[in-house]
Design an enzyme around this catalytic site. Structure first.
Site, short mmCIF file in Angstrom:
data_model
loop_
_atom_site.label_atom_id
_atom_site.label_comp_id
_atom_site.label_asym_id
_atom_site.label_seq_id
_atom_site.Cartn_x
_atom_site.Cartn_y
_atom_site.Cartn_z
N ASP A 67 53.65 83.26 53.09
CA ASP A 67 55.16 84.05 53.17
C ASP A 67 55.62 83.67 54.82
O ASP A 67 54.71 83.44 55.57
CB ASP A 67 54.20 86.12 53.15
CG ASP A 67 53.59 86.33 54.02
OD1 ASP A 67 53.24 86.11 54.85
OD2 ASP A 67 52.45 87.00 53.09
N ASP A 69 57.07 85.90 58.04
CA ASP A 69 56.75 87.37 59.09
C ASP A 69 57.14 87.11 60.34
O ASP A 69 58.13 85.89 61.06
CB ASP A 69 55.62 87.11 59.62
CG ASP A 69 54.69 87.96 58.23
OD1 ASP A 69 55.10 88.52 57.71
OD2 ASP A 69 53.63 88.00 59.13
N ASP A 145 45.91 88.33 67.00
CA ASP A 145 44.34 88.41 67.26
C ASP A 145 44.01 86.82 67.66
O ASP A 145 43.16 86.43 67.97
CB ASP A 145 43.65 88.77 65.39
CG ASP A 145 44.56 88.10 64.58
OD1 ASP A 145 45.62 87.30 64.84
OD2 ASP A 145 43.94 87.99 63.34
P1 ATP Z 1 47.90 85.00 56.04
O1 ATP Z 1 48.35 83.68 55.69
O2 ATP Z 1 46.57 85.64 55.45
O3 ATP Z 1 49.00 86.11 55.76
P2 ATP Z 1 48.86 85.93 58.42
O4 ATP Z 1 48.18 84.66 60.25
O5 ATP Z 1 50.28 85.27 58.42
O6 ATP Z 1 47.93 84.91 57.65
P3 ATP Z 1 48.46 88.57 58.25
O7 ATP Z 1 47.55 89.13 57.79
O8 ATP Z 1 49.95 88.44 57.46
O9 ATP Z 1 48.20 86.33 58.70
O10 ATP Z 1 48.95 88.87 59.54
C1 ATP Z 1 50.03 88.30 60.32
C2 ATP Z 1 49.95 87.61 61.90
O11 ATP Z 1 49.93 89.55 62.38
C3 ATP Z 1 48.70 87.22 62.35
O12 ATP Z 1 48.76 85.94 62.33
C4 ATP Z 1 48.59 88.23 63.78
O13 ATP Z 1 49.13 87.46 64.76
C5 ATP Z 1 48.81 89.58 63.22
N1 ATP Z 1 47.09 90.20 63.17
C6 ATP Z 1 47.15 90.65 61.71
N2 ATP Z 1 46.15 91.43 61.60
C7 ATP Z 1 45.82 91.27 63.53
C8 ATP Z 1 44.74 92.09 63.78
N3 ATP Z 1 43.49 92.94 63.09
N4 ATP Z 1 45.00 92.49 64.98
C9 ATP Z 1 45.71 91.95 65.85
N5 ATP Z 1 47.02 90.62 65.56
C10 ATP Z 1 46.43 90.84 64.18
MG MG Z 2 50.88 86.80 56.80
#
Ligand code: ATP
Ligand code: MG
Length: 435
Positions: A67, A69, A145
Site C-alpha cells: 500500500d 502511505d 522505526d
Molecule cells: P508493510 O509493507 O508491512 O506495510 P510498512 O513499513 O509500510 O510495511 P506499516 O506498519 O504500514 O509498515 O507502517 C508504516 C510506517 O510507519 C513504517 O514504514 C514506519 O516508518 C512507521 N512505523 C510503523 N510502526 C512503527 C513503530 N512501531 N515505531 C516506529 N515507526 C513505525
Molecule cells: Mg504500510
C-alpha cells in the site's frame, strides 16, 4: 529526554542526503494512480507531500508495494477539506484515509517525536495529544522505526530524502534501528517484532548492534498490552513467510514471551512432532497465501495451541473426564491463559475450539453419522487439521485416508442423499472467514 540532551541531539542531527531522480529507480509508473493523485493534489494546494515507509522501501527494492502511505505538512482537517473522498480516523493519531474504489491512501501529518512535545502541554478538545504534535519532515524521520522505513519520496522533484542512512542499508540488505536501539525498543517493544518481520520478508540481515539488543530486551514483550500484540501476530504469521518468521522469533527469544505455553512444549520436545506440527501448519499457510487462497487465523490458533491443549486434555482424561469434555475444558484453559498475553478475537478462538472438538468425532467412522459430519460447517478445517496431524507424525494417517476416500465417493455421486447432506448444504453453510 533532558533539555540539554535534546539540544545536543539537534546539533548532532545529520543533514539529509538528497538522492535525485536520476540516482534511484523509483518511477511514477510503479506508483498507484490513487497515490499519485493524492500527492499531486496536495502539492498543487501548496503543501508538501511525500510517499514514505514501506512503499518507498519496496519500490527501491523493485518490489510491488502493499500500500502507499503519504505524509504532508497539511493538518488532518486540511487534508479532509481537500479530498471529498476522505475520512479522518484515529483518536491518538489523527490521520486521513482517502478512498478510491477499494484502494485507501493513508495521509498523515508530519509528527514530532515524544520528547519534543514534553512539557509543552499540548491540548486539543481537552485531550492531551502528545503523540499528535505536528512537526516538520525532519521531526517525522526520528520517530520511525527502521532506517529502511524512513525514506521519503518527494513529489516536488521526484528525489528521495534520506536522513538516517536508509538508502545504504537497503543496498547492503541491513535492518537497523534509527537512533540508539535500546532506547527505541524500550519506547515501543513492538519494534522488536517489526525488526525480525522485515528482516525475514526482505531477506535482510539484522545489524549486530540491533541484534544484540533484541535478544537482551525480548522480555519487554511480556509487558505489552495484549490488544496491540494480536495485530502484530497476524502480520508475523499471515505475511507469507510464517515458517522463517517462526524460526527467527525463536532464535531471538521473541516467541516465548508471546506464546509461553507453546514454547514450553516445543522446548521439551525439540525435533519431535510438536515442532513439526507447527512447521507444517505454517508452511501450509505460506503456500495457501502464495496461491492466493484464503487463510483463517482460527486454523493457525488451533495449530499453535494444539499440543499444550492436548497435554492438558490427556491429564483431564486421566482424571476421568470424557475426551469431548476434556478437550472442551482444556481448550478453555489454554485460550484463557493465552489471551492474558496476546488478545485473540473470539471469532478466531471459536474456530480453533471447533476444530479441536471435531477431532475425536472424526474417529467415530461409518454410517449416516459420518455423512452428517461432512456437512458440518467446520468439517473442512477439521479434516485439514487431521491431515496436518498425520503429516506431523501422529498416528492418524489411516483415519485421514478414510475421510479423504469418503469425500471422493461423496463427490462422485451427485444424486444421492449424501450429496444433499454433505455437498450442497455444506457449501451453503460454510462461509469463508476473512481476516
Ligand atoms: P508493510 O509493507 O508491512 O506495510 P510498512 O513499513 O509500510 O510495511 P506499516 O506498519 O504500514 O509498515 O507502517 C508504516 C510506517 O510507519 C513504517 O514504514 C514506519 O516508518 C512507521 N512505523 C510503523 N510502526 C512503527 C513503530 N512501531 N515505531 C516506529 N515507526 C513505525
Ligand atoms: Mg504500510
Amino acid at each position: 529526554m533532558k533539555k540539554e540532551a535534546q539540544d545536543k541531539v539537534s546539533v548532532l542531527k545529520p543533514r539529509p542526503r538528497i538522492i535525485s531522480r536520476n540516482e534511484h529507480i523509483i518511477s511514477r509508473n510503479n506508483i498507484s494512480d490513487s497515490a499519485l493523485k493524492v500527492l499531486y493534489r496536495l502539492k498543487n494546494a501548496d503543501y508538501q507531500a511525500y510517499l514514505v515507509g514501506g512503499s518507498v522501501r519496496d519500490l527501491l527494492l523493485g518490489r510491488e508495494p502493499k500500500d502507499f502511505d503519504v505524509v504532508t505538512d497539511a493538518h488532518p482537517e486540511q487534508v479532509r477539506e481537500l479530498f471529498r473522498n476522505s475520512i479522518l480516523i484515529g483518536r491518538r493519531f489523527r490521520l486521513a484515509h482517502v478512498r478510491y474504489g477499494r484502494e485507501i491512501i493513508e495521509v498523515s501529518t508530519f509528527r514530532a517525536p515524544h520528547h519534543v512535545a514534553d512539557g509543552a502541554g499540548h491540548m486539543v478538545d481537552g485531550r492531551i495529544v502528545r503523540d499528535n504534535v505536528y512537526g516538520t519532515l525532519e521531526d517525522d524521520v526520528w520517530r520511525r522505526d527502521l532506517t529502511v522505513n524512513a525514506l521519503y519520496y518527494n513529489i516536488e522533484d521526484f528525489s528521495v530524502i534520506d536522513y538516517t542512512g536508509g538508502m545504504q542499508d537497503i543496498l547492503a540488505g541491513r535492518i537497523r534501528l534509527i537512533g540508539e536501539p535500546r532506547q527505541r525498543f524500550i519506547e515501543d517493544p513492538v519494534r522488536l517484532l517489526r525488526a525480525v518481520r522485515f528482516a525475514v520478508k526482505l531477506g535482510f540481515r539484522i545489524d549486530p548492534d540491533t541484534e544484540k539488543t533484541i535478544i537482551a530486551l525480548a522480555h519487554l514483550l511480556e509487558e505489552m498490552p495484549p490488544a496491540r500484540l494480536f495485530e502484530e501476530i497476524l502480520k508475523l504469521f499471515m505475511g507469507g513467510y510464517a515458517v522463517q518468521t517462526f524460526e527467527q522469533l525463536r532464535h531471538y527469544g521473541l516467541f516465548a514471551p508471546l506464546f509461553p505455553q507453546t514454547e514450553a512444549t516445543l522446548a521439551q520436545q525439540e525435533g519431535g512432532f510438536p515442532h513439526m506440527l507447527l512447521i507444517h501448519a505454517l508452511n501450509n499457510t505460506d503456500k495457501r497465501l502464495a496461491e492466493n487462497k484464503p487463510v483463517t487465523p482460527g486454523f493457525l490458533i488451533a495449530s499453535l495451541f494444539w499440543i499444550p491443549m492436548n497435554i492438558m486434555a490427556k491429564e483431564y482424561m486421566a482424571n476421568g473426564l470424557s475426551e469431548t469434555d476434556a478437550i472442551h475444558l482444556a481448550g478453555d484453559v489454554v485460550i484463557s491463559k493465552q489471551i492474558t498475553r496476546t488478545a485473540i478475537p473470539r471469532r478466531f478462538t471459536r474456530i480453533a475450539r471447533e476444530i479441536w472438538q471435531l477431532q475425536p468425532r472424526l474417529k467415530r467412522q461409518g454410517g449416516k453419522r459420518s455423512l452428517r459430519l461432512l456437512a458440518h460447517p467446520r468439517f473442512r478445517a477439521a479434516y485439514d487439521f487431521l491431515l496436518l496431524r498425520a503429516q506431523a507424525g501422529e498416528d492418524v494417517q489411516e483415519l485421514a485416508d478414510w475421510w479423504t476416500h469418503l469425500q471422493e465417493q461423496d463427490h462422485a455421486k451427485p444424486d444421492t442423499e449424501q450429496k444433499i447432506t454433505s455437498g450442497i448444504k455444506g457449501r451453503h453453510r460454510r462461509r469463508p472467514e476473512k481476516i
